[in-house]
Scaffold this active site. Structure first.
Site, PDB file in Angstrom:
ATOM      1  N   LYS A 166       0.814  -1.220   0.000  1.00 32.93           N
ATOM      2  CA  LYS A 166       0.000   0.000   0.000  1.00 32.93           C
ATOM      3  C   LYS A 166       0.845   1.267   0.000  1.00 32.93           C
ATOM      4  CE  LYS A 166      -4.480  -1.661   1.083  1.00 32.93           C
ATOM      5  NZ  LYS A 166      -5.608  -1.847   1.996  1.00 32.93           N
ATOM      6  N   ARG A 205      -4.508 -10.291   3.701  1.00 29.51           N
ATOM      7  CA  ARG A 205      -4.826 -10.135   2.280  1.00 29.51           C
ATOM      8  C   ARG A 205      -3.594  -9.567   1.590  1.00 29.51           C
ATOM      9  NH1 ARG A 205      -6.485  -6.219  -1.158  1.00 29.51           N
ATOM     10  NH2 ARG A 205      -7.998  -6.763  -2.761  1.00 29.51           N
TER      11      ARG A 205
HETATM   12  C1  7PM Z   1      -5.871   1.704  -4.220  1.00 24.82           C
HETATM   13  C2  7PM Z   1      -6.284   1.701  -2.898  1.00 24.82           C
HETATM   14  C3  7PM Z   1      -5.656   0.544  -4.911  1.00 24.82           C
HETATM   15  C4  7PM Z   1      -6.477   0.507  -2.279  1.00 24.82           C
HETATM   16  C5  7PM Z   1      -5.827  -0.650  -4.265  1.00 24.82           C
HETATM   17  C6  7PM Z   1      -6.241  -0.657  -2.956  1.00 24.82           C
HETATM   18  C7  7PM Z   1      -8.361  -4.006   0.931  1.00 24.82           C
HETATM   19  C8  7PM Z   1      -9.406  -4.640   0.285  1.00 24.82           C
HETATM   20  C9  7PM Z   1      -8.316  -3.447  -1.129  1.00 24.82           C
HETATM   21  C10 7PM Z   1      -8.202  -4.185   2.339  1.00 24.82           C
HETATM   22  C11 7PM Z   1     -10.109  -5.617   2.219  1.00 24.82           C
HETATM   23  C12 7PM Z   1      -5.282  -2.854  -2.383  1.00 24.82           C
HETATM   24  C13 7PM Z   1      -6.418  -1.907  -2.238  1.00 24.82           C
HETATM   25  N1  7PM Z   1      -7.678  -3.270   0.028  1.00 24.82           N
HETATM   26  N2  7PM Z   1     -10.276  -5.450   0.904  1.00 24.82           N
HETATM   27  N3  7PM Z   1      -9.358  -4.276  -1.006  1.00 24.82           N
HETATM   28  N4  7PM Z   1      -9.108  -5.011   2.916  1.00 24.82           N
HETATM   29  N5  7PM Z   1     -10.963  -6.396   2.872  1.00 24.82           N
HETATM   30  O1  7PM Z   1      -4.152  -2.431  -2.034  1.00 24.82           O
HETATM   31  O2  7PM Z   1      -7.325  -3.621   3.004  1.00 24.82           O
HETATM   32  O3  7PM Z   1      -5.445  -3.986  -2.809  1.00 24.82           O
HETATM   33  S1  7PM Z   1      -7.913  -2.691  -2.605  1.00 24.82           S
END
Ligand code: 7PM
Length: 281
Positions: free
Chosen positions: A223, A257
């Site tokens: 992230k 995750r």
């Molecule tokens: C931008 C921001 C691109 C965030 C991608 C992301 C989570 C999730 C995501 C999490 C759960 C990423 C995220 N993050 N579902 N989906 N928990 N439950 O880095 O932290 O994959 S998308």
């Protein structure tokens, strides 16, 4: 403590579980467009399972800040063939990252067992009914705002207390809708309507959420807060992502995750050996 998702059941404490990320979108930040082709997506899912993922989280709508929403027919077209193939071909528990009850229902019919709802039921009131009716597992993630607006000016008096209060309130409302506590994983939603300081407070305050006595899921993998702290591009954030996972395991997180399944599983298994949590004879 227990977590149930349809026919599956896990009892805690137990060794950590890893959820591999499979984005079937054209625009995700670290693997966007790589797995839009269903055959490639299925091959990637099988690879994640071979690396030790017990869950595969399949998402057809990008949650990137400002990303364009995807309509239901397009999301179904991206997600369902991959769910069906991986449910048939692997032992992994299939999770589907969606905010739409229609997609959730179709995915559960196609063999999925967990719904990862990053909107915590703000978009589609039918979603919780579907979870209640099917006994699916449910990831309850905290987000301030919406994906379109969440990073504009996130504000909290006390982020750890507020996220914790949000979980308590939603757990009660879920129960009213027929979703049992055993079906729910709590996820603080790192990066979802949070500044760098909020993300760090939450990681440092995981023990407060752990006091709610529900298993926790955490998504920190690659992230942007890591990039902001350490100046690395997404695919160069693996060490820090794994370090966060070990830190969070110490605070009681049990489901991770991640993009980098092999490295995360290896680190978590080593930690468990050192803690004498795993039988090494
Ligand atoms: C931008 C921001 C691109 C965030 C991608 C992301 C989570 C999730 C995501 C999490 C759960 C990423 C995220 N993050 N579902 N989906 N928990 N439950 O880095 O932290 O994959 S998308």
């Amino acid at each position: 403590m227990e977590f149930t998702a349809r026919q599956y059941r896990w009892r805690f404490p137990r060794p950590a579980l890893v959820m591999g990320i499979l984005n079937v979108t054209p625009d995700s930040f670290s693997d966007g467009g790589c797995f839009l082709d269903p055959e490639r997506a299925v091959a990637r899912g099988e690879e994640l399972v071979a690396q030790g993922a017990e869950f595969i989280d399949i998402g057809g709508e990008s949650t990137r800040p400002g990303a364009a929403p995807v309509d239901e027919s397009e999301e179904l077209r991206r997600v369902i063939p991959v769910v069906r193939a991986l449910a048939a071909k692997t032992q992994a528990v299939i999770s589907v990252d969606t905010r739409k009850a229609g997609v959730a229902r179709a995915a559960l019919d196609a063999g999925a067992s967990v719904i990862n709802d990053i909107e915590a039921h703000r978009t589609d009131p039918e979603l919780w009914k579907t979870v209640a009716a099917t006994g699916a597992g449910y990831v309850l993630m905290h987000m301030q705002g919406t994906p379109q607006t969440m990073q504009q000016d996130p504000h909290y008096e006390d982020v750890v207390q507020e996220v914790s209060a949000f979980f308590e309130e939603r757990l009660l409302r879920l129960e009213e809708q027929g979703v049992r506590r055993e079906q729910v994983l709590l996820d603080p939603g790192i990066g979802f309507g949070k500044t760098l300081a909020h993300n760090l407070s939450l990681l440092r305050g995981l023990g407060v959420i752990s006091a709610l006595k529900r298993p926790m899921l955490l998504g920190v993998s690659r992230k942007s807060f890591i990039g902001r702290l350490l100046g690395a591009e997404p695919d160069q954030r693996i060490g820090a992502s794994v370090a966060c996972a070990l830190w969070a395991a110490e605070a009681g997180v049990t489901v991770f995750r991640v993009h980098d399944v092999a490295q995360t599983v290896q680190a978590l298994r080593m930690r468990e050996i050192l803690n004498n949590q795993t039988n090494t004879r």
